[in-house]
Design an enzyme around this catalytic site. Structure first.
Site, PDB file in Angstrom:
ATOM      1  CB  SER A 148     -33.475  -5.405 -21.874  1.00 20.21           C
ATOM      2  OG  SER A 148     -34.230  -6.568 -21.304  1.00 20.21           O
ATOM      3  CE  LYS A 149     -27.692 -10.827 -18.540  1.00 20.90           C
ATOM      4  NZ  LYS A 149     -27.088 -11.164 -17.219  1.00 20.90           N
ATOM      5  NE  ARG A 150     -36.696  -7.455 -18.937  1.00 17.65           N
ATOM      6  CZ  ARG A 150     -36.053  -7.129 -17.993  1.00 17.65           C
ATOM      7  NH1 ARG A 150     -35.474  -7.964 -17.115  1.00 17.65           N
ATOM      8  NH2 ARG A 150     -35.550  -5.628 -17.852  1.00 17.65           N
TER       9      ARG A 150
END
Ligand code: GLU
Length: 279
Positions: free
Chosen positions: A245-247
């Site tokens: 995830s980009k997070r």
């Protein structure tokens, strides 16, 4: 000559999955292009775009100039949508996400496509005067492709995936959105218009986008655009078998770099030989 591209969205820092996609594209192409997919202005940030250039350069990649930015391509997308509109292939959709979810729940067994329940078609057959009234009163609307109609016009289609011919099943994504309420174009439309504009001959990307290729091939046919070849590649997954995830900052190239990793460490972690030696 094979022309490839890497097309990230500047909505977060690049992670290992992006590194694999970029290296794969660069290796497959005699010419390697970069496209910044920044039509979603609310989610894109300039610092993420700047980081894309830095992180790719750190990996040893170089790409042709100028870089194409989708935020500068609005008129090309408008022209493509106009073409579809003139042929009666798109219709305004006034549905909110809730309208769609409610209708799917109400109908019980909604038809499913490759990515979940299909758009249930609430706005597909609205009378013209209701459409006009709603537009005149300022109700926001998206534009959707009438896939059933488009398929009849385009006839049977196929695309080349790793050199193998695959028959198009465009219905698997339903009536996709071609222009969003707050944006001039949606993903599928922008991608086909830009791949053609940039002269991309081989689209490489993660296998999660294989299902999208069906409707993208349909859009190419409707817009009279050339069909590139495709090579979808494996996804780089985390230890739980999930997409990064980009997070999740632990796998951003930025953080790996800052914590002392070298590009060589990244290639090893991705199961690639040294990119610079093998290219
Ligand atoms: N911008 C898309 C993404 O970041 C890639 C689109 C494509 O390769 O067709 O997932």
């Amino acid at each position: 000559m094979i022309v490839t591209r890497f097309a990230p969205s500047p909505t977060g820092y690049l992670h290992l999955g992006h590194a694999y996609a970029a290296l794969y594209a660069a290796k497959a192409g005699a010419r390697f292009l970069l496209r910044i997919e920044d039509i979603d202005r609310a989610r894109c940030r300039p610092e993420f775009e700047a980081a894309i250039y830095e992180d790719l350069a750190w990996l040893g990649l170089d790409w042709e100039q100028p870089v194409l930015r989708q935020s500068e391509r609005t008129s090309a997308y408008r022209a493509a949508i106009q073409r579809l509109t003139e042929r009666g292939l798109v219709y305004p959709c006034f549905c909110t996400r809730k309208d769609i979810a409610d209708e799917i729940a109400r109908a019980g067994a909604a038809p499913h496509g490759a990515e979940g329940p299909l758009y249930p078609g609430l706005c597909r057959d609205l009378p013209e005067e209701i459409r006009r009234e709603r537009i005149a009163s300022g109700i926001p609307h998206a534009l959707r492709l009438n896939v059933a109609k488009a398929v009849v016009i385009a006839g049977p289609l196929s695309f080349q995936e790793h050199g193998e011919e695959i028959a198009v099943d465009p219905v698997s994504l339903g009536d996709i959105v071609v222009a969003r309420k707050e944006m001039p174009a949606a993903y599928h439309l922008a991608v086909v218009v830009d791949d053609a504009y940039q002269g991309v001959t081989l689209v490489t990307r993660g296998e999660d986008l294989l299902s999208a290729t069906h409707v993208q091939r349909l859009l190419q046919a409707l817009l009279g655009l050339p069909a590139p070849q495709y090579a979808h590649h494996r996804l780089i997954l985390d230890e739980h078998g999930k997409k990064f995830s980009k997070r999740d900052s632990s796998v951003t190239l930025r953080d790996l770099h800052a914590s002392g990793a070298t590009p060589r460490d990244i290639f090893v972690r991705l199961g690639l030989d040294d990119f610079r030696r093998t290219r």
